[in-house]
Design an enzyme around this catalytic site. Structure first.
Site, PDB file in Angstrom:
ATOM      1  N   GLU A 145       0.124  -1.406   5.661  1.00  0.00           N
ATOM      2  CA  GLU A 145       1.228  -1.007   6.527  1.00  0.00           C
ATOM      3  C   GLU A 145       1.131   0.471   6.866  1.00  0.00           C
ATOM      4  O   GLU A 145       1.390   0.880   8.012  1.00  0.00           O
ATOM      5  CB  GLU A 145       2.571  -1.308   5.843  1.00  0.00           C
ATOM      6  CG  GLU A 145       3.798  -1.049   6.712  1.00  0.00           C
ATOM      7  CD  GLU A 145       4.345   0.367   6.647  1.00  0.00           C
ATOM      8  OE1 GLU A 145       5.239   0.687   7.451  1.00  0.00           O
ATOM      9  OE2 GLU A 145       3.882   1.171   5.798  1.00  0.00           O
ATOM     10  N   ASP A 188       0.829  -1.212   0.000  1.00  0.00           N
ATOM     11  CA  ASP A 188       0.000   0.000   0.000  1.00  0.00           C
ATOM     12  C   ASP A 188       0.859   1.255   0.000  1.00  0.00           C
ATOM     13  O   ASP A 188       2.046   1.223   0.358  1.00  0.00           O
ATOM     14  CB  ASP A 188      -0.966   0.008   1.185  1.00  0.00           C
ATOM     15  CG  ASP A 188      -0.254  -0.023   2.536  1.00  0.00           C
ATOM     16  OD1 ASP A 188       0.760  -0.757   2.659  1.00  0.00           O
ATOM     17  OD2 ASP A 188      -0.690   0.684   3.457  1.00  0.00           O
TER      18      ASP A 188
END
Length: 388
Positions: free
Chosen positions: A139, A77
């Site tokens: 994350e 991400d």
């Protein structure tokens, strides 16, 4: 002699950067791509999904049958770019002036791409250990995906020897970072006309007292906490990032909400920090409840990213030094998944291409020189005879 970045590694990095995997979106396009890439090489992947099955982690072993392996870890991400002043399309993955531009180019899709580009080397390697790919989701907003990945790995009986987290460290092995703990505090008071304040509980004012406590703690860290030299800020920090409350100037506010964080040194205890805030809020509640029995404070954990403390003499640190060609180590100010891997009993180091100074910024980039160094790192890992 300088290593030249392969066209395949650059192409894969551009391909991944062009995928919009902002944390609010699905990352399945990238996970499906990585799974297909590995499947074409005969490698099966373990996929673990979030509850909505809109996001997933990928875990794959290259060198199946070898006794243990080294994890190569990266998050899929990225942060958003809304409101930032970019001179290029954030998803263009354009190469200019020996730099690859785009959201996630430094943080940290290029590392994942170079790992994938060198997958065949790990399969052909005579090294005594396998290499595991661990690609996670979310994350950037709290390391949520990797917690599921580690749990699945544990349930499957997979016990890696070590882990390399490829966050941007300019290819210098990092052996420590602070933790990141974020909380939301909601305050319930009692509303009234502002001419009748004794009959009310002002939620904003009560919130302000707790915010003052957070500020007092921050100042105490700066004055009194033992220093951990090597960090840009060698003590723990605390700060308030958001505040909401009130509906009109002449209405005593019933509700208020604020968010705050601690960034704790590896030698500090974020749990104790939060306990002090909760205890102080609790000390204010008796007076509030005399006016309104349902008045008080509630707390919600937004994210808990543990600090990370490795060691310069750890075999995985020595391995990263040998692979990167760096004799020294560094500390980094930003949080990573490294603390979670270490807390799972896996010796860990952080080492990857690019600089955190470019991450999350307009015109984020990673230099091709850094990517070439990362590719050489992967090639050396594939031919490494041992850990350390």
């Amino acid at each position: 002699m300088l290593h030249t970045l392969s066209p395949q590694s650059l192409l894969l990095a551009q391909t991944l950067v062009r995928m919009n995997t902002v944390s609010a979106n699905s990352n399945l396009e990238l996970i499906d791509f990585a799974q297909s890439h590995l499947k074409a090489l005969g490698v099966q992947s373990r996929i673990t999904y979030n509850a909505e099955r809109t996001k997933a982690n990928l875990f794959a072993t290259l060198g199946e049958g070898k006794p243990a392996g080294v994890i190569v870890s990266g998050h899929t991400d990225t942060v958003p770019w809304d409101g930032q002043d970019w001179s290029v399309d954030p998803l263009s993955a354009v190469v200019q002036n020996e730099r690859l531009y785009g959201r996630g180019s430094a943080d940290m899709k290029s590392f994942i791409a170079i790992a994938l580009a060198n997958a065949h080397r790990f399969l052909e390697s005579d090294s005594p250990f396998a290499v595991h790919f661990a690609f996670s989701y979310e994350e950037e907003i709290g390391c949520f995906g990797v917690k599921e990945l580690i749990a699945d790995m544990r349930d499957a009986g997979i016990k890696p020897l070590a882990c390399i987290v490829g966050e941007p460290t300019s290819m210098v092995p990092a052996i420590a970072h602070k933790g990141v703990y974020r909380y939301k505090c909601c305050v319930r008071g009692k509303e009234a006309h502002s001419s009748l304040t004794p009959k009310s509980v002002n939620a904003i004012e009560m919130a302000a007292r707790v915010i003052g406590k957070v500020r007092d703690m921050a100042e105490d860290f700066e004055r009194n906490e033992p220093r951990y030299e090597g960090f840009d800020v060698p003590f723990s920090t605390a700060s308030v990032g958001q505040f909401h409350g009130g509906i009109a100037d002449n209405v005593v506010p019933r509700d208020a909400e604020f968010r705050y964080e601690f960034r704790d040194l590896p030698t500090a205890d974020a749990g104790q920090m939060q306990a002090k805030v909760v205890a102080y809020a609790g000390s204010l509640e008796p007076a509030m409840k005399k006016v309104a029995p349902d008045a008080g404070f509630s707390f919600e954990t937004i994210c808990e990213i543990p600090s990370f403390l490795g060691a310069a003499d750890n075999p995985v640190t020595k391995l990263a030094q040998r692979l990167s060609g760096e004799e020294g180590t560094t500390l980094v100010a930003f949080g990573t998944e490294a603390g979670l891997f270490k807390n799972a009993g896996i010796p860990t180091v952080v080492c990857g291409p690019g600089s955190i100074e470019q991450a999350h910024q307009p015109d984020e980039f990673v230099s091709l020189e850094q990517l070439a160094r990362c590719e050489l790192f992967m090639e050396r890992l594939a031919s490494s005879p041992a850990i350390g």
